[in-house]
Design a protein around this motif. Structure first.
Motif, PDB file in Angstrom:
ATOM      1  N   VAL A  16      22.463  20.049 -43.348  1.00 39.11           N
ATOM      2  CA  VAL A  16      23.490  20.883 -43.993  1.00 39.11           C
ATOM      3  C   VAL A  16      23.374  22.311 -43.470  1.00 39.11           C
ATOM      4  O   VAL A  16      22.274  22.885 -43.465  1.00 39.11           O
ATOM      5  CB  VAL A  16      23.340  20.870 -45.526  1.00 39.11           C
ATOM      6  CG1 VAL A  16      24.279  21.880 -46.175  1.00 39.11           C
ATOM      7  CG2 VAL A  16      23.604  19.478 -46.079  1.00 39.11           C
ATOM      8  N   ARG A  24      24.637  25.963 -50.280  1.00 34.98           N
ATOM      9  CA  ARG A  24      23.706  25.102 -49.537  1.00 34.98           C
ATOM     10  C   ARG A  24      22.797  24.326 -50.499  1.00 34.98           C
ATOM     11  O   ARG A  24      22.555  23.131 -50.316  1.00 34.98           O
ATOM     12  CB  ARG A  24      22.873  25.950 -48.583  1.00 34.98           C
ATOM     13  CG  ARG A  24      22.147  25.146 -47.511  1.00 34.98           C
ATOM     14  CD  ARG A  24      21.584  26.045 -46.432  1.00 34.98           C
ATOM     15  NE  ARG A  24      20.542  26.939 -46.900  1.00 34.98           N
ATOM     16  CZ  ARG A  24      20.692  28.265 -47.051  1.00 34.98           C
ATOM     17  NH1 ARG A  24      21.839  28.852 -46.736  1.00 34.98           N
ATOM     18  NH2 ARG A  24      19.687  29.004 -47.483  1.00 34.98           N
ATOM     19  N   ALA A  25      22.327  25.013 -51.542  1.00 39.94           N
ATOM     20  CA  ALA A  25      21.461  24.352 -52.518  1.00 39.94           C
ATOM     21  C   ALA A  25      22.224  23.261 -53.266  1.00 39.94           C
ATOM     22  O   ALA A  25      21.691  22.177 -53.526  1.00 39.94           O
ATOM     23  CB  ALA A  25      20.901  25.380 -53.496  1.00 39.94           C
ATOM     24  N   ALA A  28      22.714  20.350 -50.905  1.00 44.48           N
ATOM     25  CA  ALA A  28      21.438  19.666 -50.694  1.00 44.48           C
ATOM     26  C   ALA A  28      21.070  18.800 -51.901  1.00 44.48           C
ATOM     27  O   ALA A  28      20.603  17.670 -51.754  1.00 44.48           O
ATOM     28  CB  ALA A  28      20.342  20.689 -50.418  1.00 44.48           C
ATOM     29  N   GLY A  32      21.291  15.061 -51.044  1.00 40.54           N
ATOM     30  CA  GLY A  32      19.921  14.575 -50.916  1.00 40.54           C
ATOM     31  C   GLY A  32      19.613  13.421 -51.839  1.00 40.54           C
ATOM     32  O   GLY A  32      18.728  12.613 -51.564  1.00 40.54           O
ATOM     33  N   LEU A  39      18.517  13.670 -46.542  1.00 42.85           N
ATOM     34  CA  LEU A  39      18.627  15.063 -46.119  1.00 42.85           C
ATOM     35  C   LEU A  39      17.363  15.448 -45.353  1.00 42.85           C
ATOM     36  O   LEU A  39      16.264  15.418 -45.902  1.00 42.85           O
ATOM     37  CB  LEU A  39      18.812  15.982 -47.327  1.00 42.85           C
ATOM     38  CG  LEU A  39      19.012  17.459 -47.019  1.00 42.85           C
ATOM     39  CD1 LEU A  39      20.347  17.683 -46.313  1.00 42.85           C
ATOM     40  CD2 LEU A  39      18.956  18.287 -48.300  1.00 42.85           C
ATOM     41  N   GLU A  42      18.054  21.933 -43.427  1.00 42.59           N
ATOM     42  CA  GLU A  42      19.081  22.886 -43.820  1.00 42.59           C
ATOM     43  C   GLU A  42      19.008  24.095 -42.896  1.00 42.59           C
ATOM     44  O   GLU A  42      17.926  24.446 -42.401  1.00 42.59           O
ATOM     45  CB  GLU A  42      18.870  23.356 -45.266  1.00 42.59           C
ATOM     46  CG  GLU A  42      18.872  22.265 -46.314  1.00 42.59           C
ATOM     47  CD  GLU A  42      18.526  22.819 -47.687  1.00 42.59           C
ATOM     48  OE1 GLU A  42      18.902  23.985 -47.984  1.00 42.59           O
ATOM     49  OE2 GLU A  42      17.850  22.105 -48.460  1.00 42.59           O
TER      50      GLU A  42
END
Length: 242
Positions: A16, A24-25, A28, A32, A39, A42
């Motif tokens: 990602v 992004r979090a 994820a 994920g 995943l 990043e």
């Protein structure tokens, strides 16, 4: 006697890339934990992608377009030039403009919007990993219409270049390419051309190899550039009844 446990199905390895740490979090966390996805990395900027991909060997990269350092378009272009490059899905906040078109021409397998429901983003990653672009026929038509109005690609010169490339294909391959340009799935193309799905897949693979293209969307754009689609909505040559 104990029945052996079947081996776990391989998961799609995903990276990602997004400069916003919250986005992004969230991606994820969502991806994920999705079934069928692993995943593996990043990144916060396009300049980090090449090194990260070299280390973790993902199958798919989910790439934000707008980043303050190296943008996702430049990173996609650089990544797709590498041998054995992973597929790229562009992540964006807008629908279809010249930036998305540039990403597709660079070899991205499609794009998803940031407000796309989580299940659909998961589906997009899995589909791309399986070799299916994540662009609907309607979106493909919008992108091709934008391509037709691109001042960097003069109409007559663009058409001549595209037709020279199509001359490298056999007649049946041209029929399949035109059907891809209409946004048909392998099953739909097979039914229209009275072929098996396996034969259509073989033709598509040969078209990609002979024309040095990355995916079906690039075939569709090249078909449009060559002027092989009818503006009145009729079927392209070879897709009518036998």
């Amino acid at each position: 006697m104990t029945t052996p446990t079947p081996p776990e199905a391989p998961r799609v390895r995903l990276v990602v890339v997004d400069d916003d740490p919250l986005v992004r979090a969230g991606l994820a966390l969502m991806l994920g934990g999705a079934e069928g996805i692993l995943l593996v990395g990043e990144a916060a900027d396009g300049s980090e992608v090449a090194g990260l991909v070299g280390r973790v060997r993902p199958d798919v990269v989910l790439m934000d377009i707008r980043m303050p350092g190296m943008d996702g378009l430049t990173a996609t272009e650089a990544l797709r030039r590498r041998p054995g490059a992973p597929e790229v899905v562009v992540l964006t906040t807008f629908h279809a403009d010249e930036q998305v078109l540039r990403a597709i021409r660079a070899g991205a397998a499609g794009f998803v919007l940031k407000d796309t429901p989580p299940a659909q983003i998961v589906e997009a990653v899995l589909r791309v990993a399986a070799g299916e672009p994540v662009l609907s026929p309607a979106v493909t038509r919008r992108l091709m219409a934008r391509a037709a109005g691109d001042p960097a690609h003069d109409g007559m010169a663009r058409r001549a270049r595209a037709r020279r490339r199509f001359a490298e294909l056999g007649e049946r391959e041209r029929d399949v390419a035109a059907a891809v340009g209409r946004g048909g799935s392998n099953a739909e193309i097979a039914a229209a051309l009275h072929l098996s799905v396996a034969t259509v897949k073989t033709h598509v693979s040969r078209i990609l190899a002979r024309l040095d293209l990355n995916n079906r969307v690039q075939i569709a754009l090249l078909v449009h550039d060559a002027g092989l689609l009818h503006e009145d909505g009729d079927q392209p040559p070879g897709t009518g009844p036998a």
